[in-house]
Design a protein around this motif. Structure first.
Motif, PDB file in Angstrom:
ATOM      1  N   HIS A  68      28.657  37.957  46.293  1.00 55.56           N
ATOM      2  CA  HIS A  68      30.142  37.815  45.820  1.00 55.56           C
ATOM      3  C   HIS A  68      30.772  36.683  47.020  1.00 55.56           C
ATOM      4  O   HIS A  68      30.311  36.497  47.890  1.00 55.56           O
ATOM      5  N   ALA A  69      31.730  35.947  46.378  1.00 58.01           N
ATOM      6  CA  ALA A  69      32.442  35.055  47.346  1.00 58.01           C
ATOM      7  C   ALA A  69      33.638  35.991  48.087  1.00 58.01           C
ATOM      8  O   ALA A  69      34.581  35.882  47.576  1.00 58.01           O
TER       9      ALA A  69
ATOM     10  N   ASN B 205      46.390  37.914  50.034  1.00 53.99           N
ATOM     11  CA  ASN B 205      45.693  38.292  48.767  1.00 53.99           C
ATOM     12  C   ASN B 205      46.713  38.023  47.533  1.00 53.99           C
ATOM     13  O   ASN B 205      47.644  38.441  47.131  1.00 53.99           O
ATOM     14  N   ILE B 206      46.301  36.782  46.808  1.00 53.64           N
ATOM     15  CA  ILE B 206      47.105  36.145  45.998  1.00 53.64           C
ATOM     16  C   ILE B 206      46.871  36.809  44.679  1.00 53.64           C
ATOM     17  O   ILE B 206      47.857  36.579  43.554  1.00 53.64           O
ATOM     18  N   ASN B 207      45.703  37.371  44.393  1.00 52.12           N
ATOM     19  CA  ASN B 207      45.508  38.004  43.141  1.00 52.12           C
ATOM     20  C   ASN B 207      45.566  37.024  41.833  1.00 52.12           C
ATOM     21  O   ASN B 207      46.210  37.115  40.912  1.00 52.12           O
ATOM     22  N   SER B 208      44.705  35.934  42.158  1.00 54.41           N
ATOM     23  CA  SER B 208      44.628  34.655  41.093  1.00 54.41           C
ATOM     24  C   SER B 208      45.378  33.708  41.398  1.00 54.41           C
ATOM     25  O   SER B 208      46.537  33.399  41.279  1.00 54.41           O
ATOM     26  N   VAL B 209      44.659  32.660  42.056  1.00 58.45           N
ATOM     27  CA  VAL B 209      45.505  31.287  42.485  1.00 58.45           C
ATOM     28  C   VAL B 209      45.859  30.605  41.435  1.00 58.45           C
ATOM     29  O   VAL B 209      47.014  29.880  41.555  1.00 58.45           O
ATOM     30  N   ARG B 210      45.182  30.431  40.392  1.00 54.62           N
ATOM     31  CA  ARG B 210      45.649  29.637  39.310  1.00 54.62           C
ATOM     32  C   ARG B 210      46.885  30.350  38.667  1.00 54.62           C
ATOM     33  O   ARG B 210      47.733  29.486  38.196  1.00 54.62           O
TER      34      ARG B 210
ATOM     35  N   GLY C 193      36.862  34.539  37.809  1.00 55.91           N
ATOM     36  CA  GLY C 193      37.406  35.760  37.400  1.00 55.91           C
ATOM     37  C   GLY C 193      37.757  36.930  38.293  1.00 55.91           C
ATOM     38  O   GLY C 193      38.532  37.900  38.063  1.00 55.91           O
ATOM     39  N   TYR C 194      36.938  36.584  39.395  1.00 56.41           N
ATOM     40  CA  TYR C 194      37.130  37.773  40.393  1.00 56.41           C
ATOM     41  C   TYR C 194      36.760  36.976  41.969  1.00 56.41           C
ATOM     42  O   TYR C 194      35.859  36.109  41.963  1.00 56.41           O
ATOM     43  N   ASN C 195      37.014  37.902  42.947  1.00 55.36           N
ATOM     44  CA  ASN C 195      36.831  37.656  44.292  1.00 55.36           C
ATOM     45  C   ASN C 195      37.441  36.212  44.533  1.00 55.36           C
ATOM     46  O   ASN C 195      38.336  35.763  44.026  1.00 55.36           O
ATOM     47  N   GLY C 196      36.829  35.562  45.716  1.00 57.97           N
ATOM     48  CA  GLY C 196      37.160  34.294  45.741  1.00 57.97           C
ATOM     49  C   GLY C 196      37.845  33.990  47.155  1.00 57.97           C
ATOM     50  O   GLY C 196      38.826  34.877  47.222  1.00 57.97           O
TER      51      GLY C 196
END
Length: 262
Positions: free
Chosen positions: A89-90, A9-14, A64-67
């Protein structure tokens, strides 16, 4: 064909692109499953991953969320994405390798703060998501499959820092543990991590709220690697890369890895 798989779980890949690249260079898994990417698919920094030798990607994203995304050195085709509990949700993506192994990458809803669906819709969504997973596996039994991701449940007493204190805390409540067990039983899934590391406390998540997460060590094992019974015995070398949680600007999760001789 032996291959090593990682889930994180990267908590924002960008936001944490540099950490993903560092991990890929250091650990070099053949397949990396990411959750909570928090990005539309077309904004995932795919070119940087390709340049490091990961040209294959399947993903579902939201702003902005999930993914969820699966990066792979190995040829891989998309094998579907389900909207469990109809949340829109993704949270799921599947990829199939050339050896016929299907990898399911899940980001199960966290469930909010109160473990009572009567007053907390998010907790109800979590239970419904798990129920839909269970029903899907009853309907079509998985074969030659691996299921990974942030399942947001620490099922065993030694998967949390204090079993008694966390019994009423979302992620370790009896109702969540039972729902997860039903998912596992429905698909005939084997917990590969605990197959390899059967005893002892083991965590993959430490809260940002702790001023010194490492010293306090109040962790939970929320991230999982499962395999169907027909390939589970091919798994080995499971590990949690705890030190990654200590990198600058980290995710609150650490990567979990396993190797499969298939």
């Amino acid at each position: 064909m032996p291959f090593t798989l990682a889930t994180w779980n990267i908590n924002s890949v960008r936001l944490r692109e540099d950490l993903v690249l560092r991990f890929l260079r250091d650990a070099g898994p053949d397949v990396l499953c990411l959750q909570e990417c928090k990005s539309p698919v077309d904004r995932i920094p795919r070119e940087a991953f390709t340049a490091l030798g990961y040209p294959h990607m399947v993903a579902r994203g939201q702003k902005g969320y999930n993914g969820v995304a699966i990066l792979s050195k190995l040829p891989m085709e998309e094998a579907g994405a389900e909207d469990f509990a109809g949340l829109g949700h993704a949270r799921h993506i599947a990829g199939r390798l050339e050896n016929g192994v299907t990898i399911h990458n899940h980001y199960v809803p966290a469930g909010g703060d109160k473990p009572d669906r009567a007053i907390n819709d998010k907790f109800g969504q979590k239970l419904d998501y798990l129920t839909d997973m269970r029903d899907a596996f009853h309907k079509a039994a998985p074969q030659r499959a691996i299921l990974v991701g942030d399942l947001n449940i620490a099922p065993r007493e030694d998967d949390v820092w204090d079993h008694k204190k966390l019994l009423k805390v979302v992620s370790h409540t009896p109702v969540e543990v039972e729902h997860l067990a039903q998912v596992q039983d429905a698909g005939g899934w084997v917990d590969v991590t605990r197959q390899d590391i059967p005893e002892g406390r083991l965590y993959s998540w430490w809260s940002y709220r702790s001023p010194d997460w490492d010293a306090a060590d109040k962790g939970r094992r929320l991230d999982h690697v499962w395999a169907t019974g027909d390939i589970a015995t091919a798994a080995h070398s499971s590990r949690v890369l705890r030190h990654v949680r200590g990198w600058e600007g980290p995710s609150d999760h650490a990567p979990v890895l396993a190797t499969f001789d298939l």
